[in-house]
Design an enzyme around this catalytic site. Structure first.
Site, short mmCIF file in Angstrom:
data_model
loop_
_atom_site.label_atom_id
_atom_site.label_comp_id
_atom_site.label_asym_id
_atom_site.label_seq_id
_atom_site.Cartn_x
_atom_site.Cartn_y
_atom_site.Cartn_z
CB THR A 179 -0.98 0.01 1.20
OG1 THR A 179 -0.25 -0.26 2.41
CG2 THR A 179 -2.06 -1.03 1.02
CB THR A 235 -2.21 -1.60 8.81
OG1 THR A 235 -2.81 -1.87 7.55
CG2 THR A 235 -1.15 -0.60 8.63
CG ASN A 241 -0.39 8.44 7.79
OD1 ASN A 241 -1.06 7.42 7.68
ND2 ASN A 241 0.91 8.40 8.03
#
Length: 406
Positions: A153, A190, A401
């Site tokens: 990701t 994650t 982020n």
């Protein structure tokens, strides 16, 4: 920019494992974002998952299927976490397994789903389902690096580890991949990791090996203190390289496998920290002299999670008072600060709870300018010790982020 040696090694083929991938456009166009694993019949599979109460739909389904049978296939998508998606998300995870089971000719519960990416959005099921057959038809045994890229990701690089080892004249392989760069904190994070060996190991030992090695690897890293909804780690033993099955921890071969798996797991976990979002420093926090392991971990994580400590490291500022503060608020009962010693690498910054007499700002700054740094703390109250791995907190972490969904 990742920190230190993050090179992809030679990824040895694991007998009994094939991998395929496809461009399903789950979120981003023109990239492989759907990866499937195939395990040979008889493979023993174990898994550990996030402890976040809001765990994602695929986590629920994977845990259920693992409790029912030994899976043959893994289906992994990136770009969408399928978390916080309610009954529809659960149905989508089930439907993914059902559709892939038809293609592969297996039962639905022999398929485990995994997702990573944005939370709170429904999977684009039409595109995902359309990618299943191309991924299945591309199955090969020597594409571990491509799989590592396919599950990324915000990672800046694919992450892999691989070793070959010999037991009683038989050469075995241990190969694995992981992904993760943010929302990383123990109790998994994650992150996704998939590791396989072609050694023959009984299922109950496969689970024990996984739990033992995860505790000292993926459960000893933190980037930002956030425990994710989707983290999963799978370990599979195909047994396809031959030899008698390992059925007991007392078997001398068990310790050999444990050592190899520990190295592979630690490498995969540390690669996540080295590739932490915006990271410029790789930091080892080692706490010794504790009354028990738990208090060593509590203090190590208190230091590793502190935004003030992490930003000081980003600035290469030896503001060591921030480390002492983090030790003090870790919640360890009856901590005698007068016995505490702290070092930055070999430079002692705190002695017996106060500034070390021979410490100089220049010596501290020299260590802080390094890309790899060890904080060592001696609590002076016992023989327990433990180690946590983390990184600094930079401007880029905020940028990454803040822009994640755009």
């Amino acid at each position: 920019m990742a920190v230190g040696d993050v090179s992809m090694p030679q990824m040895h083929v694991v007998k009994g494992v094939r991998i395929g991938s496809a461009e399903a456009y789950v979120r981003y166009p023109n990239r492989r974002d759907l990866v499937v694993f195939e395990f040979a019949q008889g493979t023993q599979v174990a898994g550990v998952f996030t402890q976040n109460a809001f765990c994602a739909a695929p986590v629920h389904i994977s845990k259920l299927h693992l409790s029912q049978t030994n899976p043959r296939y893994l289906v992994i998508n990136t770009g969408n976490a399928n978390a916080g998606t309610g009954p529809t998300g659960l149905k989508n995870a089930k439907d993914t397994c059902a559709e892939f089971a038809k293609i592969a000719g297996v039962n639905e519960n022999e398929v485990l789903p995994f997702s990573t990416g944005v939370i709170g959005e429904q999977l684009p099921m039409e595109r995902l389902i359309a990618g299943l057959k191309p991924a299945f038809e591309s199955l090969e045994d020597d594409v571990w690096p491509q799989a590592a890229s396919g599950i990324m990701t915000t990672d800046t690089l694919p992450k892999g580890a691989s070793e070959q080892f010999e037991i009683d004249g038989v050469v075995y392989t241990m190969t694995g991949i992981s992904k993760g760069a943010g929302m990383i904190r123990p109790n998994m994070a994650t992150m996704l990791s998939f590791v396989a060996t072609d050694a023959p190991i009984a299922r109950e030992l496969v689970q024990k090996l996984l739990k033992t090695t995860v505790e000292q690897s993926f459960n000893r890293i933190t980037i930002d203190g956030d425990t994710s909804t989707n983290d999963s780690c799978i370990f599979a033993a195909t047994g396809q390289a031959g030899g008698a099955e390992i059925t007991s921890k007392e078997d001398a071969r068990y310790s050999v496998v444990l050592d190899v798996l520990t190295r592979v797991m630690k490498r995969l976990a540390q690669l996540i920290v080295r590739d932490g979002e915006g990271a410029t420093k790789f930091i080892t926090v080692s706490v010794e002299g504790g009354a028990n392991t738990q208090e060593c971990c509590d203090i190590a994580y208190s230091i590793a999670h502190s935004p003030l400590v992490k930003t000081a490291f980003f600035a290469s500022d030896p503001n060591w008072g921030r480390i002492l503060a983090a030790i003090g608020y870790a919640g360890v009962q009856d901590l005698n600060v007068d016995k505490i010693q702290v070092w930055l690498d070999d430079v002692q910054i705190c002695k017996d709870g106060g500034a070390a007499a021979d410490y100089t700002e220049e010596a501290g700054a020299k260590v802080m300018n390094q890309s790899e740094i060890t904080i060592r703390v001696d609590l002076g109250r016992g023989s327990a010790k433990d180690t946590v791995y983390t990184c600094d907190l930079s401007y880029d972490y905020v940028k990454i982020n803040a822009d994640y969904r755009s």
